[in-house]
Design an enzyme around this catalytic site. Structure first.
Site, PDB file in Angstrom:
ATOM      1  CG  ASP A  78      -2.190  -0.815   0.955  1.00  0.00           C
ATOM      2  OD1 ASP A  78      -2.125  -1.738   0.128  1.00  0.00           O
ATOM      3  OD2 ASP A  78      -3.235  -0.519   1.566  1.00  0.00           O
ATOM      4  CB  CYS A 119       1.327  -6.148   3.585  1.00  0.00           C
ATOM      5  SG  CYS A 119       3.049  -5.931   4.133  1.00  0.00           S
ATOM      6  CG  ASP A 120      -1.762  -2.348   4.506  1.00  0.00           C
ATOM      7  OD1 ASP A 120      -0.714  -2.816   5.007  1.00  0.00           O
ATOM      8  OD2 ASP A 120      -2.018  -1.146   4.506  1.00  0.00           O
ATOM      9  CE  LYS A 121      -6.394  -2.431   1.914  1.00  0.00           C
ATOM     10  NZ  LYS A 121      -5.098  -1.942   2.372  1.00  0.00           N
ATOM     11  CD  GLU A 440      -4.609   2.401   2.928  1.00  0.00           C
ATOM     12  OE1 GLU A 440      -4.937   1.430   3.632  1.00  0.00           O
ATOM     13  OE2 GLU A 440      -3.429   2.762   2.772  1.00  0.00           O
ATOM     14  CB  SER A 466      -2.776   4.751   5.528  1.00  0.00           C
ATOM     15  OG  SER A 466      -1.732   4.155   6.262  1.00  0.00           O
TER      16      SER A 466
END
Length: 551
Positions: A78, A119-121, A440, A466
């Site tokens: 991201d 990580c994020d997703k 984001e 974020s």
């Protein structure tokens, strides 16, 4: 075993021939087949260390009596995708990841899964897949990055690079310092050092019961993380033998535990998208109101970056998630975990190693948890703010709207010094459908913070933020502009009122004028009309429901 469908019986001669072509010995054919989904890639710092962890997972699976098969899953960083068209793909990638894990696991009839992520997703996508497929599964998050260091000062990605852009634009730092920060802020492998989305989701995963005790905060490239990877590989075989599936672990009680830990940590607002989406796959109904109810009774007991002062390594050395749960024990449910222990077994053995990092409930930084859900005539279905990262004097705020129909337009205005104290920056057409992909807004929020405007300017959006965002930034405004939500009719100069303690977000325009504006509203045109993102926009639902896909 489920894998018997591809390896037993006369009619499976061709299948066995293909399996033998991979090099598997005859002696291993009777063992459980374990799929190991790895999101290793060279371009995401949180994932570059996974090749090492793959080896230890493989050793663990063999030691436990299973046979591992590795397959790749894509990932998006991201931070690298931030602030340009690449961010359109980040949230949609969550759905692709879940679909790909499902596809490979079902096509090859694996008995169990080890899901290596960070990580994020990627982490929520893996969890969604585990819930959907419902075969024994265990998550290994690859661990947080060590803090950077410049002349004895610790550094983090968001506070020392994204916000440095605004500081440089304001003339607060020189170009030479900017160059030093960008080379020193991220010293190596691991997820970014604060309680941003990747680390928040790792903490959610452990508190949900889907990773081994200590996994969330065990640092990347550490021996501890290697041991956790090994024991995860070993443990998955036991989960297969006992038929302990995600459906038996990811219950409503477990989700409540995860939300409580999230609130206590002051985690990323992105969890309000991801936790409901995971629960949806598990057949558990979660609403925005549940987050707010839990937040109101869960004290915020850690001061983590970006809004606080501590790094993930500090949380690890203070006792990690077990120590946080020990503080919260009276409010938690005694749920099952993949370790075989229940939550209270874990909290009974946990120790708070540093009470200045994980403070007692009576010394909480805030009486309420990190996230608040706001509603009002501007967000009838809800909006989300990370209240733990908002200063006391900005908890209530009214200002004049400056409206932009894209992140790029908003960012241009911020860096051109067109945003002044008392303004409310409104960035719309960035929701799940409108973005598409609900980008984001870290670049705009970090620029505002870096320019010293966090205590005088608010930002609201139907996009998202974020985990690195701090200040009065309100996202997930639902319904979004593309669905004809009230944010679509906001005009420059409108007064917007924010009251976080009372959970209110309003536009100070009378009902008659609102109806008039809706009557003359022209629908926004889709920004992207071809490829995967056009299909995503056609099927994605509101942020208030976790932005899950319609079936």
């Amino acid at each position: 075993m489920k894998s018997d469908r591809i390896k037993k019986g006369l009619e499976r001669v061709p299948h066995r021939a293909l399996l033998y072509a991979t090099g598997i010995p005859r002696t291993e054919m009777k063992k459980p087949f374990i799929g190991v989904a790895t999101s290793f890639t060279d371009i995401i710092p949180g994932h570059t260390g996974m090749r090492d962890l793959e080896r230890f997972i493989e050793k663990g699976v063999h030691t436990g009596g299973g046979y591992p098969f590795f397959f790749g899953i894509p990932g998006i960083c991201d931070g690298i995708a931030m602030g340009h068209s690449g961010m359109h793909y980040s949230l949609p990638s969550r759905e692709l990841i879940a679909d790909m894990v499902e596809t490979i696991a079902e096509a090859h009839q694996f008995d169990g899964l080890v899901l290596l992520t960070n990580c994020d997703k990627i982490t929520p996508g893996m969890l969604m897949a585990a819930a959907r497929i419902n075969i024994p599964s265990i998550i290994v998050t690859a661990g947080p990055m060590y803090s950077g260091n410049l002349r004895g000062r610790r550094l983090s990605l968001v506070n020392d690079t994204f916000e440095a852009v605004g500081k440089f634009k304001k003339g607060l730092i020189k170009s030479s310092e900017l160059e030093e920060l960008e080379i020193c802020a991220c010293p190596g492998p691991g997820s970014c050092q604060g309680m941003y989305t990747a680390n928040t989701m790792a903490c959610v995963t452990e508190s949900l019961g889907m990773s081994l005790t200590g996994c969330a905060t065990a640092l990347a490239v550490s021996a501890k993380k290697r041991r956790i990877a090994f024991h995860s590989g070993e443990r998955i075989v036991e989960l297969v033998k006992k038929n302990i599936t995600p459906g038996k672990i990811m219950t409503l009680d477990a989700f409540k535990n995860a939300i409580a830990v999230d609130m206590a940590l002051g985690g990323s607002t992105n969890t309000v998208l991801h936790i409901p989406a995971i629960a949806h796959e598990a057949g558990v109904s979660l609403t925005l109101d549940l987050f707010d109810r839990i937040s109101k009774k869960t004290p915020h007991i850690t001061s983590m970056l970006p809004g606080g002062v501590h790094y993930l390594e500090d949380l690890e050395y203070a006792g990690g998630i077990p120590a946080v749960m020990k503080r919260l024990r009276k409010g938690l449910n005694n749920s099952m975990t993949v370790s075989g222990e229940k939550i209270f077994d874990i909290t009974n053995k946990a120790e708070v190693m540093d009470a200045s990092v994980i403070v007692p409930l009576e010394k909480a930084y805030h009486k309420e948890g990190g996230i608040a859900v706001l509603k009002g005539n501007l967000a009838p279905d809800g909006a989300v703010v990370k209240q733990s990262a908002v200063s006391a004097n900005m908890m209530k705020f009214s200002g004049r709207a400056k409206v932009f129909n894209s992140e790029e337009d908003g960012m241009k205005a911020i860096l051109s010094n067109k945003i002044k104290p008392g303004d409310v920056v409104v960035i719309r057409c960035e929701g799940p459908k409108g973005g598409p992909g609900m980008r984001e807004m870290l670049s705009p929020t970090a620029a505002i913070a870096g320019m010293g405007l966090s205590d005088s300017v608010a930002l609201i959006t139907d996009g998202r933020f974020s985990g690195g965002t701090r200040g009065p930034c309100i996202g997930h405004i639902s319904p979004e502009a593309m669905e004809g939500g009230p944010i679509a009719i906001v005009r420059d100069g409108d007064v917007i009122s924010i009251d976080i303690p009372e959970r209110i977000l309003n536009i100070d325009v009378n009902d008659k004028e609102i109806k008039k504006r809706f009557a003359s509203l022209k629908p926004f045109k889709p920004r992207i009309r071809k490829g995967w993102l056009a299909r995503y926009a056609a099927f994605v639902t509101s942020a208030s429901t976790g932005a899950v896909m319609k079936i």
